[in-house]
Design a protein around this motif. Sequence first.
Motif, PDB file in Angstrom:
ATOM      1  N   GLU A 234      77.184   7.614  44.337  1.00  9.62           N
ATOM      2  CA  GLU A 234      76.234   8.374  45.153  1.00  9.62           C
ATOM      3  C   GLU A 234      75.991   7.698  46.503  1.00  9.62           C
ATOM      4  O   GLU A 234      75.795   8.369  47.519  1.00  9.62           O
TER       5      GLU A 234
ATOM      6  N   LYS B  44      78.824   8.842  48.691  1.00  9.76           N
ATOM      7  CA  LYS B  44      78.596  10.215  49.140  1.00  9.76           C
ATOM      8  C   LYS B  44      77.540  10.262  50.241  1.00  9.76           C
ATOM      9  O   LYS B  44      77.678  10.994  51.230  1.00  9.76           O
ATOM     10  N   THR B  45      76.476   9.474  50.065  1.00  8.10           N
ATOM     11  CA  THR B  45      75.391   9.477  51.042  1.00  8.10           C
ATOM     12  C   THR B  45      75.864   8.938  52.383  1.00  8.10           C
ATOM     13  O   THR B  45      75.560   9.519  53.444  1.00  8.10           O
TER      14      THR B  45
ATOM     15  N   GLY C 285      67.313  10.486  44.462  1.00  9.98           N
ATOM     16  CA  GLY C 285      68.693  10.944  44.435  1.00  9.98           C
ATOM     17  C   GLY C 285      68.997  11.644  43.127  1.00  9.98           C
ATOM     18  O   GLY C 285      68.095  12.155  42.449  1.00  9.98           O
TER      19      GLY C 285
ATOM     20  N   SER D  58      66.479   6.432  52.957  1.00  7.73           N
ATOM     21  CA  SER D  58      67.383   5.386  53.447  1.00  7.73           C
ATOM     22  C   SER D  58      67.390   5.334  54.972  1.00  7.73           C
ATOM     23  O   SER D  58      67.354   4.247  55.575  1.00  7.73           O
TER      24      SER D  58
ATOM     25  N   THR E   6      68.846  10.340  51.216  1.00  8.26           N
ATOM     26  CA  THR E   6      69.245  10.217  52.619  1.00  8.26           C
ATOM     27  C   THR E   6      68.034   9.983  53.513  1.00  8.26           C
ATOM     28  O   THR E   6      68.036   9.085  54.363  1.00  8.26           O
TER      29      THR E   6
ATOM     30  N   THR F  21      68.618   2.582  47.649  1.00  4.91           N
ATOM     31  CA  THR F  21      68.472   2.640  49.107  1.00  4.91           C
ATOM     32  C   THR F  21      69.010   1.393  49.802  1.00  4.91           C
ATOM     33  O   THR F  21      69.481   1.483  50.938  1.00  4.91           O
TER      34      THR F  21
ATOM     35  N   GLY G  35      74.927  13.094  50.719  1.00  2.73           N
ATOM     36  CA  GLY G  35      73.968  12.609  49.735  1.00  2.73           C
ATOM     37  C   GLY G  35      72.820  13.562  49.489  1.00  2.73           C
ATOM     38  O   GLY G  35      72.614  14.537  50.223  1.00  2.73           O
TER      39      GLY G  35
ATOM     40  N   VAL H   2      72.508   1.815  50.967  1.00  4.82           N
ATOM     41  CA  VAL H   2      72.688   2.773  52.063  1.00  4.82           C
ATOM     42  C   VAL H   2      72.079   2.211  53.350  1.00  4.82           C
ATOM     43  O   VAL H   2      72.694   2.238  54.414  1.00  4.82           O
TER      44      VAL H   2
END
Length: 442
Positions: free
Chosen positions: A255, A258-259, A244, A272, A269, A91, A264, A94
Amino acid sequence: MNAYDIIKKKRDGGELSKEEIEFLVKGIANGNVPDYQIAAWAMAVYFQGMNERETTDLTLAMAHSGDTVDLSKVQGIPVDKHSTGGVGDKTTLVAVPLTAAAGVPVPKMSGRGLGHTGGTIDKLESIPGFKVEIDVAEFVQQVNRVKAAVISQSGNLVPADKKLYAIRDVTATVDSIPLIASSVMSKKLAAGARGIVLDVKVGKGAFMKDLDQAFQLAQLMVDIGFKAGREVVAVLSDMDQPLGCAVGNALEIEEVVKTLKGEGAPDLTELSVTLASYMLLVGGRVGDFASARELVQKNLTSGAGFEKFREMVIAQGGDARCLDRPQDYFRASLQVSVPSPSDGYVTDIDAEQVGLATMRLGAGRERAGERIDHSVGVVLRRKKGDSVRSGQALAVIHANDPYRLETARAMLAQAYRLDQQPPPKRPLILGVVTQDEVIRYV
């Protein structure tokens, strides 16, 4: 004043004075108090506990036992974020860019992992060229320019805590709430941020297994921060299953990308975005949580968070090309599926078992200083509540060693539990603790 009398006083249930605590911490840091006396004192605290005033004094003494980071030249209110640790927890990578994209400065010092998978620094080092060791002046300059920097912790930050934790780790005194709170908060205070958001993990894959004790720990850390003049929010989140889908250093970077591009896993998501929203709040960017969440969500959907992550990677020497085509950079030589033995629903994934399987692959350390393999890990294809048919993949193992792969495959097969009925839903966010209120969702 001597260590023997301080140990005896705490052993007998006495309350230590500020002067006694400072004497002990100074002795731990400079080596005047031997390991066996530190161990005896830690065991006394484990059984007798410490009140809030003692714990605060211990935290402040440890925070000033070595170097402290001066963030007075950071433009704005510097905000930090800390997780108590969990399997697949990425996290920070992100939430930090999402927060920085909103204009809140995030000077973040992180550590390496020991056990399970790597820490945040290990994950970042899977990006070719990424520099994690930067002096404080350059660190502050980057935060003012980019609004975000994530670097490795200073070598002499809270030396008393490093020594005390190493002894707690081998004397069965780690799980003491006053010692946990003082360990976490001493590092956060020494790192200099004025706003702090804590992610307190709860569940089988976390250090804190019991929800009530987790709330007690969260409240204590928030109170310590308040007494030290910091604004602190603690979010309690579920860690009964990995967060995740990716567990492993380079796989987790993939990842993260992607998020930040809006693709994600829902749980990663959601957590985060929640953490970043509270970071905006303690950073003074907005006045209420709803406004903070709206701004964070905008930075996610617009791609501003991803662009900020790219900017931070470039600023620290990383090859940003790997963020556009991670599959070309982050791949182990072997990818093998773990098939489902039957039809049904996933009712449980033992997060700790998944973490240990990933460590066996080489993604984590069994001993401090060990080299790790950034490319290996596990990608979960089914999460708790998902349906699966016999033979379909529960997870995919990324490995470079066939023997390690087989060991991990057996462990992952044991980590999954299937049933004919879906499991009851458990919320991801279990509660929030601020200086003003305690909110429980379960």
